[in-house]
Scaffold this motif. Structure first.
Motif, PDB file in Angstrom:
ATOM      1  N   THR A 112       7.500 -43.043   7.560  1.00  0.00           N
ATOM      2  CA  THR A 112       8.342 -43.505   6.458  1.00  0.00           C
ATOM      3  C   THR A 112       7.704 -43.160   5.112  1.00  0.00           C
ATOM      4  OG1 THR A 112       9.255 -45.332   7.774  1.00  0.00           O
ATOM      5  CG2 THR A 112       9.380 -45.540   5.378  1.00  0.00           C
ATOM      6  N   ALA A 113       6.401 -43.396   5.006  1.00  0.00           N
ATOM      7  CA  ALA A 113       5.690 -43.092   3.752  1.00  0.00           C
ATOM      8  C   ALA A 113       5.722 -41.602   3.441  1.00  0.00           C
ATOM      9  CB  ALA A 113       4.253 -43.581   3.835  1.00  0.00           C
ATOM     10  N   ARG A 114       5.598 -40.767   4.465  1.00  0.00           N
ATOM     11  CA  ARG A 114       5.643 -39.311   4.258  1.00  0.00           C
ATOM     12  C   ARG A 114       7.035 -38.885   3.789  1.00  0.00           C
ATOM     13  NH1 ARG A 114       1.275 -36.312   6.946  1.00  0.00           N
ATOM     14  NH2 ARG A 114       2.614 -34.478   6.952  1.00  0.00           N
ATOM     15  N   ALA A 115       8.071 -39.469   4.374  1.00  0.00           N
ATOM     16  CA  ALA A 115       9.441 -39.125   3.979  1.00  0.00           C
ATOM     17  C   ALA A 115       9.704 -39.546   2.536  1.00  0.00           C
ATOM     18  CB  ALA A 115      10.441 -39.800   4.918  1.00  0.00           C
ATOM     19  N   GLU A 116       9.223 -40.727   2.164  1.00  0.00           N
ATOM     20  CA  GLU A 116       9.402 -41.197   0.789  1.00  0.00           C
ATOM     21  C   GLU A 116       8.642 -40.314  -0.195  1.00  0.00           C
ATOM     22  OE1 GLU A 116       8.040 -45.200   1.036  1.00  0.00           O
ATOM     23  OE2 GLU A 116       9.942 -45.971   1.845  1.00  0.00           O
ATOM     24  N   HIS A 117       7.447 -39.899   0.187  1.00  0.00           N
ATOM     25  CA  HIS A 117       6.653 -39.024  -0.681  1.00  0.00           C
ATOM     26  C   HIS A 117       7.340 -37.673  -0.866  1.00  0.00           C
ATOM     27  CE1 HIS A 117       3.102 -37.324  -2.568  1.00  0.00           C
ATOM     28  NE2 HIS A 117       3.125 -36.331  -1.717  1.00  0.00           N
ATOM     29  N   ALA A 118       7.876 -37.127   0.224  1.00  0.00           N
ATOM     30  CA  ALA A 118       8.583 -35.846   0.142  1.00  0.00           C
ATOM     31  C   ALA A 118       9.812 -35.963  -0.760  1.00  0.00           C
ATOM     32  CB  ALA A 118       8.993 -35.383   1.541  1.00  0.00           C
ATOM     33  N   ALA A 119      10.507 -37.088  -0.662  1.00  0.00           N
ATOM     34  CA  ALA A 119      11.693 -37.298  -1.504  1.00  0.00           C
ATOM     35  C   ALA A 119      11.304 -37.399  -2.975  1.00  0.00           C
ATOM     36  CB  ALA A 119      12.432 -38.562  -1.062  1.00  0.00           C
ATOM     37  N   ARG A 120      10.192 -38.070  -3.253  1.00  0.00           N
ATOM     38  CA  ARG A 120       9.735 -38.176  -4.643  1.00  0.00           C
ATOM     39  C   ARG A 120       9.358 -36.803  -5.193  1.00  0.00           C
ATOM     40  NH1 ARG A 120       6.875 -42.654  -2.741  1.00  0.00           N
ATOM     41  NH2 ARG A 120       4.898 -41.515  -2.844  1.00  0.00           N
ATOM     42  N   LEU A 121       8.698 -35.993  -4.359  1.00  0.00           N
ATOM     43  CA  LEU A 121       8.343 -34.642  -4.785  1.00  0.00           C
ATOM     44  C   LEU A 121       9.588 -33.830  -5.106  1.00  0.00           C
ATOM     45  CD1 LEU A 121       5.391 -33.415  -2.518  1.00  0.00           C
ATOM     46  CD2 LEU A 121       5.390 -33.682  -4.999  1.00  0.00           C
ATOM     47  N   THR A 122      10.600 -33.960  -4.263  1.00  0.00           N
ATOM     48  CA  THR A 122      11.850 -33.229  -4.490  1.00  0.00           C
ATOM     49  C   THR A 122      12.495 -33.653  -5.800  1.00  0.00           C
ATOM     50  OG1 THR A 122      12.233 -32.979  -2.107  1.00  0.00           O
ATOM     51  CG2 THR A 122      14.144 -32.746  -3.557  1.00  0.00           C
ATOM     52  N   ARG A 123      12.491 -34.959  -6.071  1.00  0.00           N
ATOM     53  CA  ARG A 123      13.127 -35.458  -7.293  1.00  0.00           C
ATOM     54  C   ARG A 123      12.409 -34.973  -8.545  1.00  0.00           C
ATOM     55  NH1 ARG A 123      13.745 -40.221  -4.183  1.00  0.00           N
ATOM     56  NH2 ARG A 123      11.920 -41.200  -5.174  1.00  0.00           N
ATOM     57  N   THR A 124      11.114 -34.697  -8.446  1.00  0.00           N
ATOM     58  CA  THR A 124      10.389 -34.225  -9.626  1.00  0.00           C
ATOM     59  C   THR A 124      10.860 -32.854 -10.079  1.00  0.00           C
ATOM     60  OG1 THR A 124       8.595 -33.230  -8.296  1.00  0.00           O
ATOM     61  CG2 THR A 124       8.295 -35.518  -9.025  1.00  0.00           C
ATOM     62  N   LEU A 125      11.579 -32.149  -9.204  1.00  0.00           N
ATOM     63  CA  LEU A 125      12.078 -30.823  -9.565  1.00  0.00           C
ATOM     64  C   LEU A 125      13.592 -30.811  -9.786  1.00  0.00           C
ATOM     65  CD1 LEU A 125       9.933 -28.636  -7.130  1.00  0.00           C
ATOM     66  CD2 LEU A 125       9.662 -28.842  -9.605  1.00  0.00           C
ATOM     67  N   ASP A 126      14.192 -31.998  -9.797  1.00  0.00           N
ATOM     68  CA  ASP A 126      15.629 -32.087 -10.078  1.00  0.00           C
ATOM     69  C   ASP A 126      15.899 -31.791 -11.557  1.00  0.00           C
ATOM     70  OD1 ASP A 126      16.260 -32.757  -7.520  1.00  0.00           O
ATOM     71  OD2 ASP A 126      16.433 -34.914  -7.882  1.00  0.00           O
ATOM     72  N   TRP A 127      16.942 -31.023 -11.798  1.00  0.00           N
ATOM     73  CA  TRP A 127      17.330 -30.750 -13.187  1.00  0.00           C
ATOM     74  C   TRP A 127      18.844 -30.585 -13.257  1.00  0.00           C
ATOM     75  CZ3 TRP A 127      19.383 -25.756 -14.082  1.00  0.00           C
ATOM     76  CH2 TRP A 127      19.201 -24.836 -13.015  1.00  0.00           C
ATOM     77  N   ASN A 128      19.381 -30.769 -14.430  1.00  0.00           N
ATOM     78  CA  ASN A 128      20.828 -30.786 -14.628  1.00  0.00           C
ATOM     79  C   ASN A 128      21.360 -29.374 -14.866  1.00  0.00           C
ATOM     80  OD1 ASN A 128      23.463 -31.295 -15.259  1.00  0.00           O
ATOM     81  ND2 ASN A 128      23.042 -32.700 -16.962  1.00  0.00           N
ATOM     82  N   ARG A 129      22.017 -28.818 -13.869  1.00  0.00           N
ATOM     83  CA  ARG A 129      22.549 -27.449 -13.983  1.00  0.00           C
ATOM     84  C   ARG A 129      23.753 -27.361 -14.924  1.00  0.00           C
ATOM     85  NH1 ARG A 129      19.823 -27.842  -9.473  1.00  0.00           N
ATOM     86  NH2 ARG A 129      18.943 -26.019  -8.421  1.00  0.00           N
ATOM     87  N   ALA A 130      24.345 -28.491 -15.225  1.00  0.00           N
ATOM     88  CA  ALA A 130      25.505 -28.481 -16.125  1.00  0.00           C
ATOM     89  C   ALA A 130      25.097 -28.536 -17.588  1.00  0.00           C
ATOM     90  CB  ALA A 130      26.418 -29.666 -15.802  1.00  0.00           C
ATOM     91  N   ALA A 131      23.812 -28.808 -17.837  1.00  0.00           N
ATOM     92  CA  ALA A 131      23.333 -28.916 -19.223  1.00  0.00           C
ATOM     93  C   ALA A 131      22.699 -27.595 -19.654  1.00  0.00           C
ATOM     94  CB  ALA A 131      22.324 -30.054 -19.331  1.00  0.00           C
ATOM     95  N   GLU A 132      22.221 -27.576 -20.878  1.00  0.00           N
ATOM     96  CA  GLU A 132      21.538 -26.378 -21.384  1.00  0.00           C
ATOM     97  C   GLU A 132      20.165 -26.230 -20.717  1.00  0.00           C
ATOM     98  OE1 GLU A 132      22.779 -24.089 -23.290  1.00  0.00           O
ATOM     99  OE2 GLU A 132      24.675 -25.133 -23.538  1.00  0.00           O
ATOM    100  N   PRO A 133      19.716 -24.998 -20.493  1.00  0.00           N
ATOM    101  CA  PRO A 133      20.393 -23.747 -20.822  1.00  0.00           C
ATOM    102  C   PRO A 133      21.561 -23.480 -19.875  1.00  0.00           C
ATOM    103  CG  PRO A 133      18.383 -23.291 -19.602  1.00  0.00           C
ATOM    104  CD  PRO A 133      18.389 -24.764 -19.861  1.00  0.00           C
ATOM    105  N   ASN A 134      22.628 -22.913 -20.402  1.00  0.00           N
ATOM    106  CA  ASN A 134      23.810 -22.662 -19.589  1.00  0.00           C
ATOM    107  C   ASN A 134      23.554 -21.507 -18.618  1.00  0.00           C
ATOM    108  OD1 ASN A 134      24.486 -20.082 -20.865  1.00  0.00           O
ATOM    109  ND2 ASN A 134      25.006 -21.311 -22.664  1.00  0.00           N
ATOM    110  N   PRO A 135      24.447 -21.285 -17.648  1.00  0.00           N
ATOM    111  CA  PRO A 135      24.218 -20.239 -16.643  1.00  0.00           C
ATOM    112  C   PRO A 135      23.988 -18.847 -17.230  1.00  0.00           C
ATOM    113  CG  PRO A 135      25.982 -21.691 -15.938  1.00  0.00           C
ATOM    114  CD  PRO A 135      25.642 -22.100 -17.337  1.00  0.00           C
ATOM    115  N   VAL A 136      24.682 -18.520 -18.294  1.00  0.00           N
ATOM    116  CA  VAL A 136      24.495 -17.200 -18.910  1.00  0.00           C
ATOM    117  C   VAL A 136      23.087 -17.074 -19.475  1.00  0.00           C
ATOM    118  CG1 VAL A 136      25.249 -15.634 -20.738  1.00  0.00           C
ATOM    119  CG2 VAL A 136      26.947 -16.921 -19.417  1.00  0.00           C
TER     120      VAL A 136
END
Length: 272
Positions: A112-136
């Protein structure tokens, strides 16, 4: 006259037969239990102090570690008192039945602790693709990045701002052309940059008015950067501790299997 036939059977109790041995050694880092069977087979378990004292997992690991030490000592004492053959076999079964449920619960909590740690690591790289910089803009930045050699790219990425970071993350390691070590180094930088970018709306990192800057406004980038790296350092420590936990569990499985005369797969609960 023929001598009468006398059947011989293995002795259940015999203080003259070879016995199992247990050695205990301690240092500042932890305690080592070393088991040696009469036939020379060995197993050992090292109890790491950091693991035993960790806020999240320490309580369960201490429970397992204490039970392993006390139950092993009891079994060794029975053997030294003359328990062999069937009698020792019954003691081994008792040892296994007593410790396996605690061992499996420790595995469950670690998983359980390993799964939670992996999820936290993943969230640290989350970013908003709808915000700037735009796709172009992200596409333009990627084309600019890929025009450089691989050697130049790693340098550029390790100094990259948020826009370049997310543009590279979007296409991934293979397209960017970095090896595993280079990509991991970049990901650590990316986590800090993304954390600081998200902190742009966090009140904790707004500049506080002072005598030198009465009308202060905006983000305290120094504080945000420091906090980001503290967060990353803690996540690395958590990851290292989980690796220590895995090594400990593997050692315990081998130890119980050898002492209890059962398969390690049975101890873990993965036998077919």
């Amino acid at each position: 006259m023929t001598a009468p036939f006398v059947a011989t059977f293995p002795k259940a109790f015999d203080s003259t037969l070879p016995v199992m041995r247990l050695a205990r050694a301690e240092n500042d880092a932890g305690t080592n239990l070393a088991l040696t069977l009469p036939d020379g087979r060995r197993a050992s378990v090292f109890s790491n102090v950091r693991l035993m004292n960790s806020p999240k997992l320490g309580k369960q690991f201490k429970l397992l570690d204490g039970l392993l030490a006390s139950s092993t000592a009891t079994l060794i004492e029975r053997n030294e008192a003359g328990y062999h053959g069937a009698a020792l076999g019954v003691e081994k079964q008792t040892f296994v039945a007593k410790i396996v449920p605690v061992f499996r619960e420790t595995i469950s909590q670690t998983r359980t602790a390993r799964a939670e740690h992996a999820a936290r690591l993943t969230r640290t790289l989350d970013w908003n693709r709808a915000a700037e910089p735009n796709p172009v803009a992200r596409g333009d930045l990627r084309r600019w990045l890929l025009r450089h050699s691989v050697a130049e790219r790693i340098g550029l990425l390790m100094r990259a701002d948020y826009a370049v970071v997310v543009s590279a993350l979007e296409i991934g390691q293979v397209v960017v052309g970095l090896d595993n070590a280079q990509w991991e180094a970049f990901l650590n930088h990316a986590r800090a940059v993304i954390y600081i970018h998200k902190a742009g709306t966090a009140a904790d990192f707004t500049l506080k008015p002072s005598e030198e800057n009465i009308s202060a406004s905006g983000i305290d980038h120094v504080a945000a950067y420091k906090n980001a790296h503290n967060m990353l350092d803690q996540m690395r420590e958590d990851g290292d501790l989980l690796e220590t936990a895995e090594h400990y569990l593997q050692a315990v499985a081998k130890f119980i299997a050898l002492l209890g005369d059962v398969k390690a797969e049975t101890i873990i609960g993965i036998d077919k």
